[in-house]
Motif scaffolding. Structure first.
Motif: not given
Length: 463
Positions: A1-7, A138-145, A308-321
């Protein structure tokens, strides 16, 4: 499984998925529930049992659906698969608004418990504490899954220890004389059952947590269903035993007016007043854990819709899961609402928005259970287990009835305000759908240009 940034990203195991469900179901409200339902008598314990059956049915439905659609988004995915983009969008929009508004409410409640530990502070200090409660998860979430899972496991264990202590030890101090009447005021017991159930209904919001995060759960076809059911049952055991212990250790006439029922229960068992500090600490830990889980939920639903194109595309990018834009957006919106609550002085705004969450949480439930009924009755055998037709249909109808009861229990004001807020999202849906042809045309043009460049770079063959 990879994020949208390839990691590469990490997935949750079954234990973390279970604690995600339990932690999201049990927030800070458990510490006030015994006093909230005490005025209706011990019939409220029966209401807990009825609600538990409905919540388990709902959890089983989510487990069945996740087995066929093991993707991030849960109820959104099921509604869209069954009824199309519009139903899917309504599910995602409703759930998303519920998460960040309820996060603000949890943060404000957490400040109230912090006052027990630190003493009363100024309004400015309360605002800083509330914002800290929002941004630390929020910071704990941004640190990854990985960090989401660690925080969820630790907070769930820490908050359950004092609650289980009261529930188990309280049985040794249990006095039936403290229970009070089965119903109060000499009314019909069914009326007391319904009235207490209306208060307890939203105690089980969160059963869908594992289904929404299915894309981050290892072996989701198996683990989502197990986590949903085990997590719901675990929360139910804590609810029932804790409430029963408080009912049996605190005199009924005192419990009705109690502002800290678990603290009163500890004081009744051992004397002194140290129980208030213990329970306040457990409440802060409980709210922090709930905020950690709900912050993740606030990002997962728009992530699935953005795919699926129903929310702005920025919401569809992941980092660290983790969908980082969703986490940040939810934290910012919840912070703005918290600031309004503490500084603007606009009477009733915060209370109205909190009412909206009670209705918004049920819209995805209704659509998801209706989707399961649709799959079962429409003959789509690839989406159902043929051998479980009757059982799954009974569970789906039971889950739908439970969800409908949730809507009815929300009250007229919550439904009215919630519907208005839900309909406000329609303009967002129109905007996103209207932009699709332009985006598709732009994508096709980019693909055409890429093809032409590749053709131009190919060497010509010389005859």
């Amino acid at each position: 499984m990879h994020d949208t940034d390839g990691t590469p990203s990490r997935r949750f195991g079954l234990p973390t998925a279970i604690t995600l469900v339990m932690g999201n179901i049990i927030g800070g409200g458990i510490f006030m529930l015994p006093a909230s339902v005490a005025p209706y008598g011990t019939v409220s314990l029966l209401a807990f049992v009825v609600l538990t059956v409905g919540a388990i049915a709902l959890a089983l439905v989510f487990g069945r659906l996740a087995g066929r659609f093991p993707r991030t988004g849960g109820p959104y995915v099921y509604a869209r698969e069954a009824f199309g983009d519009f139903a899917g969008f309504l599910s995602a929009w409703s759930y998303w608004t519920m998460t960040w508004v309820s996060n603000a409410a949890l943060a404000v409640a957490g400040v109230g418990y912090l006052h027990v530990l630190t003493g009363s502070g100024s309004k400015e200090l309360d605002l800083v504490l509330a914002l800290a409660l929002l941004w630390l998860p929020a910071l704990a979430n941004l640190a990854g899954t990985r960090w989401v899972g660690v925080v969820q496991l630790v907070s769930t264990v820490l908050k359950f220890l004092p609650m289980l202590f009261v529930a188990v030890v309280g049985l040794f101090f249990f006095d039936p004389a403290n229970l009070g009447p089965f119903t109060t005021g000499g009314g019909n017991w069914t009326g007391g059952l319904t009235a207490s159930a209306a208060i307890l209904l939203y105690s089980y919001v969160g059963v869908e947590s594992a289904a929404i995060s299915a894309g981050e759960v290892r072996d989701p076809e198996r683990n989502v269903g197990i986590a949903s059911v085990v997590g719901t049952i675990g929360a139910a055991v804590v609810y029932l035993l804790g409430t029963l212990a408080v009912f049996g250790t605190v005199a009924h006439d005192k419990l009705v007016d109690s502002t800290a029922p678990f603290s009163d229960a500890v004081d009744a068992m051992f004397g002194g007043h140290w129980g208030g500090t213990l329970i306040a600490l457990a409440a802060v830990i409980s709210i922090t854990g709930a905020l950690n889980g709900w912050t993740l939920m606030s990002a997962q639903m728009p992530y699935a819709a953005a795919q699926d194109g129903l929310f702005p595309a920025v919401f569809g990018k992941k980092r660290r899961g983790v969908p980082t834009a969703g986490v940040i957006a939810a934290a910012v919106l919840a912070s703005a609402l918290t600031i309004i609550n503490y500084t603007a002085g606009v009477g009733g705004v915060f209370e109205i928005l909190v009412l909206i969450t009670t209705f918004s949480a049920t819209v995805p439930y209704l659509l998801a259970t209706a989707a399961q009924v649709y799959f079962l009755l429409s003959g789509q055998r690839e989406k159902i287990h043929a051998g479980r037709m009757t059982r799954d249909l009974v569970l789906a109808l039971g889950g739908f009835a439970f969800s409908f009861w949730l809507v009815a229990g929300a009250g007229y004001a919550a439904v009215y305000q919630g519907v208005l807020f839900l309909f406000a999202g329609i303009i967002v849906y129109v905007w996103m759908v209207a932009r699709r042809p332009a985006k598709r045309q732009e994508q096709q043009e980019q693909e055409r240009q890429a093809t032409e460049r590749e053709s131009a770079d190919e060497p010509e063959l010389v005859g």
